[in-house]
Design an enzyme around this catalytic site. Structure first.
Site, PDB file in Angstrom:
ATOM      1  N   PRO A  10       0.790  -1.227   0.000  1.00  0.00           N
ATOM      2  CA  PRO A  10       0.000   0.000   0.000  1.00  0.00           C
ATOM      3  C   PRO A  10       0.828   1.286   0.000  1.00  0.00           C
ATOM      4  CG  PRO A  10      -0.117  -1.104   2.133  1.00  0.00           C
ATOM      5  CD  PRO A  10       0.541  -2.047   1.188  1.00  0.00           C
ATOM      6  N   ASN A  11       0.325   2.233  -0.766  1.00  0.00           N
ATOM      7  CA  ASN A  11       0.855   3.603  -0.858  1.00  0.00           C
ATOM      8  C   ASN A  11       2.160   3.716  -1.640  1.00  0.00           C
ATOM      9  OD1 ASN A  11      -1.273   4.785   0.763  1.00  0.00           O
ATOM     10  ND2 ASN A  11      -0.342   3.730   2.489  1.00  0.00           N
ATOM     11  N   ARG A  18       4.931  11.003  -2.494  1.00  0.00           N
ATOM     12  CA  ARG A  18       4.633  10.689  -1.093  1.00  0.00           C
ATOM     13  C   ARG A  18       5.888  10.887  -0.227  1.00  0.00           C
ATOM     14  NH1 ARG A  18       4.675   4.575   1.212  1.00  0.00           N
ATOM     15  NH2 ARG A  18       3.843   5.049   3.271  1.00  0.00           N
ATOM     16  N   TYR A  23      11.017   8.742   1.318  1.00  0.00           N
ATOM     17  CA  TYR A  23      10.986   7.645   0.341  1.00  0.00           C
ATOM     18  C   TYR A  23      11.662   7.973  -1.001  1.00  0.00           C
ATOM     19  CZ  TYR A  23       7.630   5.807   3.693  1.00  0.00           C
ATOM     20  OH  TYR A  23       7.032   5.355   4.838  1.00  0.00           O
ATOM     21  N   ASN A  74       7.998  -5.501  -0.747  1.00  0.00           N
ATOM     22  CA  ASN A  74       7.848  -4.356   0.149  1.00  0.00           C
ATOM     23  C   ASN A  74       6.380  -4.320   0.528  1.00  0.00           C
ATOM     24  OD1 ASN A  74       7.670  -1.970   1.527  1.00  0.00           O
ATOM     25  ND2 ASN A  74       8.851  -0.769   0.047  1.00  0.00           N
ATOM     26  N   ALA A  77       3.038  -0.650   5.054  1.00  0.00           N
ATOM     27  CA  ALA A  77       2.624  -0.665   6.463  1.00  0.00           C
ATOM     28  C   ALA A  77       2.112  -2.036   6.914  1.00  0.00           C
ATOM     29  CB  ALA A  77       1.562   0.404   6.706  1.00  0.00           C
ATOM     30  N   GLU A  98      12.457  -9.472   2.115  1.00  0.00           N
ATOM     31  CA  GLU A  98      11.725  -8.286   2.581  1.00  0.00           C
ATOM     32  C   GLU A  98      12.548  -7.024   2.293  1.00  0.00           C
ATOM     33  OE1 GLU A  98      11.090  -8.358   6.813  1.00  0.00           O
ATOM     34  OE2 GLU A  98      10.234  -6.341   6.842  1.00  0.00           O
ATOM     35  N   HIS A 100      12.596  -2.563   2.370  1.00  0.00           N
ATOM     36  CA  HIS A 100      12.037  -1.251   2.712  1.00  0.00           C
ATOM     37  C   HIS A 100      12.954  -0.162   2.181  1.00  0.00           C
ATOM     38  CE1 HIS A 100       9.101  -3.183   5.219  1.00  0.00           C
ATOM     39  NE2 HIS A 100      10.074  -3.929   5.708  1.00  0.00           N
ATOM     40  N   ARG A 107      12.977   4.670  12.665  1.00  0.00           N
ATOM     41  CA  ARG A 107      11.807   5.543  12.581  1.00  0.00           C
ATOM     42  C   ARG A 107      10.893   5.333  13.796  1.00  0.00           C
ATOM     43  NH1 ARG A 107       9.147   4.997   6.941  1.00  0.00           N
ATOM     44  NH2 ARG A 107       8.106   6.908   7.683  1.00  0.00           N
TER      45      ARG A 107
HETATM   46  C1  DQA Z   1       8.080   1.153   3.914  1.00  0.00           C
HETATM   47  C2  DQA Z   1       8.136   1.416   5.426  1.00  0.00           C
HETATM   48  C3  DQA Z   1       6.766   1.234   6.054  1.00  0.00           C
HETATM   49  O1  DQA Z   1       6.836   1.508   7.446  1.00  0.00           O
HETATM   50  C4  DQA Z   1       5.765   2.197   5.438  1.00  0.00           C
HETATM   51  O2  DQA Z   1       4.483   1.973   5.979  1.00  0.00           O
HETATM   52  C5  DQA Z   1       5.750   2.121   3.955  1.00  0.00           C
HETATM   53  C6  DQA Z   1       7.014   2.003   3.237  1.00  0.00           C
HETATM   54  C7  DQA Z   1       9.414   1.470   3.234  1.00  0.00           C
HETATM   55  O3  DQA Z   1       9.600   1.050   2.102  1.00  0.00           O
HETATM   56  O4  DQA Z   1      10.268   2.160   3.825  1.00  0.00           O
HETATM   57  O5  DQA Z   1       4.701   2.218   3.328  1.00  0.00           O
HETATM   58  O6  DQA Z   1       7.801  -0.210   3.705  1.00  0.00           O
END
Ligand code: DQA
Length: 145
Positions: A10-11, A18, A23, A74, A77, A98, A100, A107
């Site tokens: 998501p996102n 964003r 990011y 990825n 959240a 995994e 990020h 954070r």
């Molecule tokens: C994320 C880190 C997560 O905490 C966050 O909710 C994201 C992006 C990252 O790529 O740093 O959506 O996965």
């Protein structure tokens, strides 16, 4: 040729606009183009998938178990609280790396926990878009030694 799946949760479709300070300012499309280019160089047949929906991500993990050799994920959240995604990863036999963009451990407290980490082969976090490229390299080592 190994078949791999790169999954964004998501996102992440809003990459570039964003929170660019966290990011990065590269657009989602340009990061995906670079991921595709790295896959080509590593000799991977690569599919890229993004969804904002937990169920769609789970369905994709299920589908991948019979047609892919490995996954870079990825989970956004969902990383921090989705036991359903964790169970889906545990249910499939192919390796999941995994990823990020940000260093989740540096954070907010709620980001320090990854409920998927124990069922993934490893975690790469904190290198911006390079986290994806490092994860692809890791997958190459896992799959081909
Ligand atoms: C994320 C880190 C997560 O905490 C966050 O909710 C994201 C992006 C990252 O790529 O740093 O959506 O996965």
């Amino acid at each position: 040729m190994k078949k791999i799946l790169v999954m964004h949760g998501p996102n992440l479709d809003l990459l570039g606009e964003r929170e660019p300070g966290v990011y990065g300012s590269d657009s989602f499309e340009s990061v995906n183009n670079e991921i595709a280019e790295h896959c080509k160089q590593l000799g991977f047949d690569c599919e890229i998938f993004q969804s904002n929906s937990e169920g769609e991500l789970i369905d994709k993990l299920h589908q991948a178990r019979t047609c892919k050799d490995g996954i870079v994920l990825n989970a956004g959240a969902y990383t921090h609280y989705s036991y359903a995604i964790r169970d889906a990863i545990a249910a499939i036999k192919i390796p999941v790396v995994e990823v990020h963009l940000s260093n989740i451990h540096a954070r907010e407290e709620f980001r320090h926990t990854s409920v998927i980490a124990p069922v993934c082969r490893g975690q790469i976090a904190g290198f911006g878009k390079n986290s994806y490229f490092l994860a692809l390299q890791a997958l190459k080592t896992i799959l081909e030694g």
